[in-house]
Design a protein around this motif. Structure first.
Motif, PDB file in Angstrom:
ATOM      1  N   LYS A   1       0.847  -1.194   0.000  1.00  0.00           N
ATOM      2  CA  LYS A   1       0.000   0.000   0.000  1.00  0.00           C
ATOM      3  C   LYS A   1       0.890   1.255   0.000  1.00  0.00           C
ATOM      4  O   LYS A   1       1.707   1.446   0.898  1.00  0.00           O
ATOM      5  CB  LYS A   1      -0.906   0.008   1.223  1.00  0.00           C
ATOM      6  N   VAL A   2       0.732   2.084  -1.034  1.00  0.00           N
ATOM      7  CA  VAL A   2       1.531   3.314  -1.138  1.00  0.00           C
ATOM      8  C   VAL A   2       0.605   4.515  -0.930  1.00  0.00           C
ATOM      9  O   VAL A   2      -0.274   4.773  -1.771  1.00  0.00           O
ATOM     10  CB  VAL A   2       2.218   3.425  -2.513  1.00  0.00           C
ATOM     11  N   PRO A   3       0.751   5.233   0.204  1.00  0.00           N
ATOM     12  CA  PRO A   3      -0.072   6.435   0.404  1.00  0.00           C
ATOM     13  C   PRO A   3       0.269   7.482  -0.674  1.00  0.00           C
ATOM     14  O   PRO A   3       1.437   7.685  -1.014  1.00  0.00           O
ATOM     15  CB  PRO A   3       0.344   6.926   1.794  1.00  0.00           C
ATOM     16  N   LEU A   4      -0.748   8.149  -1.157  1.00  0.00           N
ATOM     17  CA  LEU A   4      -0.546   9.129  -2.238  1.00  0.00           C
ATOM     18  C   LEU A   4      -1.242  10.456  -1.922  1.00  0.00           C
ATOM     19  O   LEU A   4      -2.289  10.490  -1.275  1.00  0.00           O
ATOM     20  CB  LEU A   4      -1.107   8.589  -3.562  1.00  0.00           C
ATOM     21  N   LYS A   5      -0.614  11.505  -2.416  1.00  0.00           N
ATOM     22  CA  LYS A   5      -1.253  12.821  -2.523  1.00  0.00           C
ATOM     23  C   LYS A   5      -1.131  13.218  -3.985  1.00  0.00           C
ATOM     24  O   LYS A   5      -0.030  13.475  -4.470  1.00  0.00           O
ATOM     25  CB  LYS A   5      -0.563  13.867  -1.639  1.00  0.00           C
ATOM     26  N   ILE A   6      -2.242  13.235  -4.654  1.00  0.00           N
ATOM     27  CA  ILE A   6      -2.235  13.535  -6.092  1.00  0.00           C
ATOM     28  C   ILE A   6      -2.888  14.906  -6.295  1.00  0.00           C
ATOM     29  O   ILE A   6      -4.014  15.146  -5.845  1.00  0.00           O
ATOM     30  CB  ILE A   6      -2.997  12.462  -6.884  1.00  0.00           C
ATOM     31  N   TYR A   7      -2.164  15.791  -6.981  1.00  0.00           N
ATOM     32  CA  TYR A   7      -2.663  17.155  -7.203  1.00  0.00           C
ATOM     33  C   TYR A   7      -2.719  17.452  -8.697  1.00  0.00           C
ATOM     34  O   TYR A   7      -1.808  17.111  -9.458  1.00  0.00           O
ATOM     35  CB  TYR A   7      -1.751  18.181  -6.521  1.00  0.00           C
ATOM     36  N   GLU A   8      -3.822  18.059  -9.071  1.00  0.00           N
ATOM     37  CA  GLU A   8      -3.904  18.580 -10.433  1.00  0.00           C
ATOM     38  C   GLU A   8      -3.121  19.897 -10.451  1.00  0.00           C
ATOM     39  O   GLU A   8      -3.501  20.869  -9.795  1.00  0.00           O
ATOM     40  CB  GLU A   8      -5.361  18.828 -10.838  1.00  0.00           C
ATOM     41  N   LEU A   9      -2.025  19.941 -11.186  1.00  0.00           N
ATOM     42  CA  LEU A   9      -1.133  21.091 -11.133  1.00  0.00           C
ATOM     43  C   LEU A   9      -1.805  22.355 -11.651  1.00  0.00           C
ATOM     44  O   LEU A   9      -1.537  23.458 -11.173  1.00  0.00           O
ATOM     45  CB  LEU A   9       0.140  20.803 -11.939  1.00  0.00           C
ATOM     46  N   ARG A  10      -2.694  22.214 -12.605  1.00  0.00           N
ATOM     47  CA  ARG A  10      -3.340  23.398 -13.198  1.00  0.00           C
ATOM     48  C   ARG A  10      -4.156  24.172 -12.169  1.00  0.00           C
ATOM     49  O   ARG A  10      -4.283  25.392 -12.235  1.00  0.00           O
ATOM     50  CB  ARG A  10      -4.231  22.945 -14.362  1.00  0.00           C
ATOM     51  N   THR A  11      -4.734  23.437 -11.198  1.00  0.00           N
ATOM     52  CA  THR A  11      -5.583  24.080 -10.187  1.00  0.00           C
ATOM     53  C   THR A  11      -5.018  23.985  -8.778  1.00  0.00           C
ATOM     54  O   THR A  11      -5.451  24.725  -7.892  1.00  0.00           O
ATOM     55  CB  THR A  11      -6.980  23.434 -10.190  1.00  0.00           C
ATOM     56  N   GLY A  12      -4.079  23.065  -8.552  1.00  0.00           N
ATOM     57  CA  GLY A  12      -3.553  22.858  -7.213  1.00  0.00           C
ATOM     58  C   GLY A  12      -4.475  22.045  -6.325  1.00  0.00           C
ATOM     59  O   GLY A  12      -4.209  21.906  -5.131  1.00  0.00           O
ATOM     60  N   LYS A  13      -5.564  21.481  -6.877  1.00  0.00           N
ATOM     61  CA  LYS A  13      -6.532  20.727  -6.080  1.00  0.00           C
ATOM     62  C   LYS A  13      -6.110  19.259  -5.981  1.00  0.00           C
ATOM     63  O   LYS A  13      -5.571  18.679  -6.920  1.00  0.00           O
ATOM     64  CB  LYS A  13      -7.920  20.821  -6.713  1.00  0.00           C
ATOM     65  N   ARG A  14      -6.427  18.672  -4.813  1.00  0.00           N
ATOM     66  CA  ARG A  14      -6.087  17.268  -4.592  1.00  0.00           C
ATOM     67  C   ARG A  14      -7.131  16.367  -5.233  1.00  0.00           C
ATOM     68  O   ARG A  14      -8.337  16.644  -5.202  1.00  0.00           O
ATOM     69  CB  ARG A  14      -5.984  16.977  -3.099  1.00  0.00           C
ATOM     70  N   LEU A  15      -6.653  15.265  -5.808  1.00  0.00           N
ATOM     71  CA  LEU A  15      -7.527  14.313  -6.470  1.00  0.00           C
ATOM     72  C   LEU A  15      -7.485  12.972  -5.745  1.00  0.00           C
ATOM     73  O   LEU A  15      -6.583  12.696  -4.953  1.00  0.00           O
ATOM     74  CB  LEU A  15      -7.080  14.108  -7.932  1.00  0.00           C
ATOM     75  N   ASP A  16      -8.470  12.145  -6.034  1.00  0.00           N
ATOM     76  CA  ASP A  16      -8.468  10.764  -5.537  1.00  0.00           C
ATOM     77  C   ASP A  16      -7.657   9.898  -6.507  1.00  0.00           C
ATOM     78  O   ASP A  16      -7.502  10.256  -7.681  1.00  0.00           O
ATOM     79  CB  ASP A  16      -9.903  10.234  -5.440  1.00  0.00           C
ATOM     80  N   PRO A  17      -7.179   8.720  -6.062  1.00  0.00           N
ATOM     81  CA  PRO A  17      -7.292   8.129  -4.719  1.00  0.00           C
ATOM     82  C   PRO A  17      -6.199   8.642  -3.795  1.00  0.00           C
ATOM     83  O   PRO A  17      -5.282   9.315  -4.233  1.00  0.00           O
ATOM     84  CB  PRO A  17      -7.130   6.646  -5.008  1.00  0.00           C
ATOM     85  N   HIS A  18      -6.325   8.267  -2.522  1.00  0.00           N
ATOM     86  CA  HIS A  18      -5.335   8.673  -1.537  1.00  0.00           C
ATOM     87  C   HIS A  18      -4.275   7.604  -1.317  1.00  0.00           C
ATOM     88  O   HIS A  18      -3.348   7.807  -0.525  1.00  0.00           O
ATOM     89  CB  HIS A  18      -6.006   8.996  -0.214  1.00  0.00           C
ATOM     90  N   SER A  19      -4.442   6.467  -2.002  1.00  0.00           N
ATOM     91  CA  SER A  19      -3.436   5.412  -1.923  1.00  0.00           C
ATOM     92  C   SER A  19      -3.694   4.417  -3.048  1.00  0.00           C
ATOM     93  O   SER A  19      -4.780   4.396  -3.642  1.00  0.00           O
ATOM     94  CB  SER A  19      -3.469   4.689  -0.574  1.00  0.00           C
ATOM     95  N   VAL A  20      -2.683   3.603  -3.318  1.00  0.00           N
ATOM     96  CA  VAL A  20      -2.835   2.485  -4.263  1.00  0.00           C
ATOM     97  C   VAL A  20      -2.268   1.243  -3.586  1.00  0.00           C
ATOM     98  O   VAL A  20      -1.417   1.336  -2.693  1.00  0.00           O
ATOM     99  CB  VAL A  20      -2.093   2.744  -5.591  1.00  0.00           C
ATOM    100  N   GLN A  21      -2.758   0.056  -4.021  1.00  0.00           N
ATOM    101  CA  GLN A  21      -2.244  -1.205  -3.499  1.00  0.00           C
ATOM    102  C   GLN A  21      -1.720  -2.027  -4.661  1.00  0.00           C
ATOM    103  O   GLN A  21      -2.419  -2.240  -5.661  1.00  0.00           O
ATOM    104  CB  GLN A  21      -3.339  -1.969  -2.748  1.00  0.00           C
TER     105      GLN A  21
END
Length: 469
Positions: free
Chosen positions: A405-425
């Motif tokens: 399980k890798v915790p993730l913070k994914i951001y759309e750079l154009r807006t700076g908003k966080r996207l899902d998911p918060h992790s992958v397995q």
């Protein structure tokens, strides 16, 4: 007894009152000399020298009046002294001589005064025409005689020369301001012009100096021009000739603002460039360069955002620092669309390094996503298997295998908003026939829980949906 011979007093020569009066009209006491009144002659000469010197130095009307009264008193006094004498006679030679001298004095004074008026008229005309050079040259014709015969007439010209001297200094200061783009020099120059304007009659000469400076705008440096015109615009109305500068500022400043903004962009001074572009939009919203200014604001803003993002990316040493802690937008980033676009991966790179190169980029300007990966942790349990170790006193070993399980913070750079998911397995193989591990200390407690064995394809399959692939 012998007595000295008696000599009768000499008879005083008969005096000619008119000749005496004319002699005193020369202001040199000649009439007193004709009467052999030496003391009066000395007093006349000394009084004349004092009054003439006073008139020349002070250039006051009352001094001229006093000198005229002295001249009149000398004539009258000489006349009366001559008439009180025991005898009077007509001396044509004395009359002719003293008349000639008196006329010479009076005519010289009159001609000098007339010439003084002519000089003053030329000074006035030059000043009213705004020509300080001609005014100074005309006043330079004033000599000692003009000041004796017409001090109050030529004295105003001295004030004109002094005003022109100050204006020359103001012109030099304003020229320096134009060369340097110095608003400090500009303020000093305008201060001098305002001071000269306090003296009536200097509007045209001040206007000439002002126009020479305004004609030098715009300068070769658009940023210097922008600084100077901004000062001129902000100085506020003074309700005099200096207000002409506002029109020049309004005509010149828009192009200077755009030009300076463009130059600052090439110097990577994006905030200053945006300030200049925005000033045009705020101050001259209807200017023809409004479109250029808007484009400039947008480009400068994007450059500022990208520079900020680059700094945050450089500061990101794990998933809790730099960009990962303070996400920011970059409006020039490619739009995020599933199936396309690349991501900038930060944080723990143990698994993200296994992703295809076509998914990745190290340049924030080309990234659609920023993915911050944390340290791997146990995901869903996959299988538990027993293992034997003959050397261990604790048997058997039960080992559970978990997805990665890798915790993730994914951001759309154009807006700076966080996207899902918060992790992958990440899935993979479990329960290998042989499990190798390293034991510590005296007691062998077994290998403990284990991650499944992953592969590049497994990593790609886990991250693909998360990054739109």
């Amino acid at each position: 007894m012998t007595h000295p011979a008696y000599e009768p007093p000499r008879a005083q020569a008969p005096a000619d009152p008119l000749a005496v009066a004319l002699g005193n009209a020369t202001l040199l006491g000649i009439g007193y000399l004709l009467l052999r009144r030496w003391r009066w002659a000395a007093v006349a000469v000394i009084g004349t020298v004092v009054l003439v010197d006073l008139t020349a130095k002070t250039a006051e009307i009352w001094c001229e009046i006093l000198l005229l009264l002295w001249w009149t008193a000398g004539i009258a006094h000489g006349w009366f002294l001559a008439r009180r004498g025991p005898e009077r006679a007509v001396r044509r030679g004395q009359r002719a001589g003293t008349l000639t001298l008196a006329l010479a004095v009076v005519l010289t004074a009159a001609l000098l005064r007339i010439d003084a008026y002519g000089i003053e008229n030329r000074v006035t005309e030059a000043r009213e025409g705004g020509d300080c050079g001609a005014a100074v040259a005309a006043q330079g014709e004033v000599g000692w005689g003009h000041r004796l015969a017409g001090g109050p007439v030529v004295e105003p010209g001295d004030a004109v020369v002094e005003a022109c001297r100050r204006l020359d200094g103001a012109a030099a200061t304003l020229a320096l301001a134009a060369r340097r783009g110095s608003t400090e020099d500009l303020g000093r120059g305008f201060g001098t012009l305002a001071g000269v304007l306090l003296e009536p009659g200097n509007e045209q000469t001040v206007g000439t100096v002002l126009d020479t400076f305004l004609d030098a705008l715009p300068t070769d440096d658009s940023c210097d021009t922008a600084a100077l015109t901004a000062w001129l615009r902000d100085r506020g109305p003074s309700h005099d000739v200096l207000d002409r500068s506002a029109g020049t500022a309004a005509h010149t400043e828009p192009a200077a603002l755009v030009g300076c903004g463009d130059h600052l962009m090439t110097e990577d001074a994006w905030r200053q460039a945006r300030t200049h572009y925005q000033r045009l939009l705020d101050t001259y919203p209807d200017d023809a360069r409004e479109g250029e200014a808007r484009d400039g604001v947008r480009e400068a803003t994007l450059a500022i955002e990208l520079n900020h993002v680059r700094g945050l990316v450089e500061d990101a040493y794990d998933a809790r620092s730099g960009y990962c802690a303070e996400p920011a937008k970059y409006g020039g980033a490619p739009p995020y669309r599933k199936g396309s676009g690349r991501a900038l991966f930060l944080g723990d790179e143990e698994y993200t390094d296994q992703l295809p190169a076509s998914w990745r980029t190290g340049d924030p300007a080309k990234a659609a996503l920023v993915v911050c990966a944390g340290e791997a942790e146990n995901g869903a349990a996959v299988q538990t298997c027993p293992y034997e170790n003959k050397k261990s006193e604790y048997l058997p070993h039960q080992v559970t295998f978990y997805k990665v399980k890798v915790p993730l913070k994914i951001y759309e750079l154009r807006t700076g908003k966080r996207l899902d998911p918060h992790s992958v397995q990440i899935g993979g193989g479990s329960c290998p026939s042989i499990l190798r591990y390293t034991s510590y200390g005296t007691y062998d407690l077994g290998p403990g829980d284990q991650f499944v064995s992953t592969s590049k394809s497994g990593v790609r399959n886990a991250f693909g949906p998360a990054v739109g692939r």
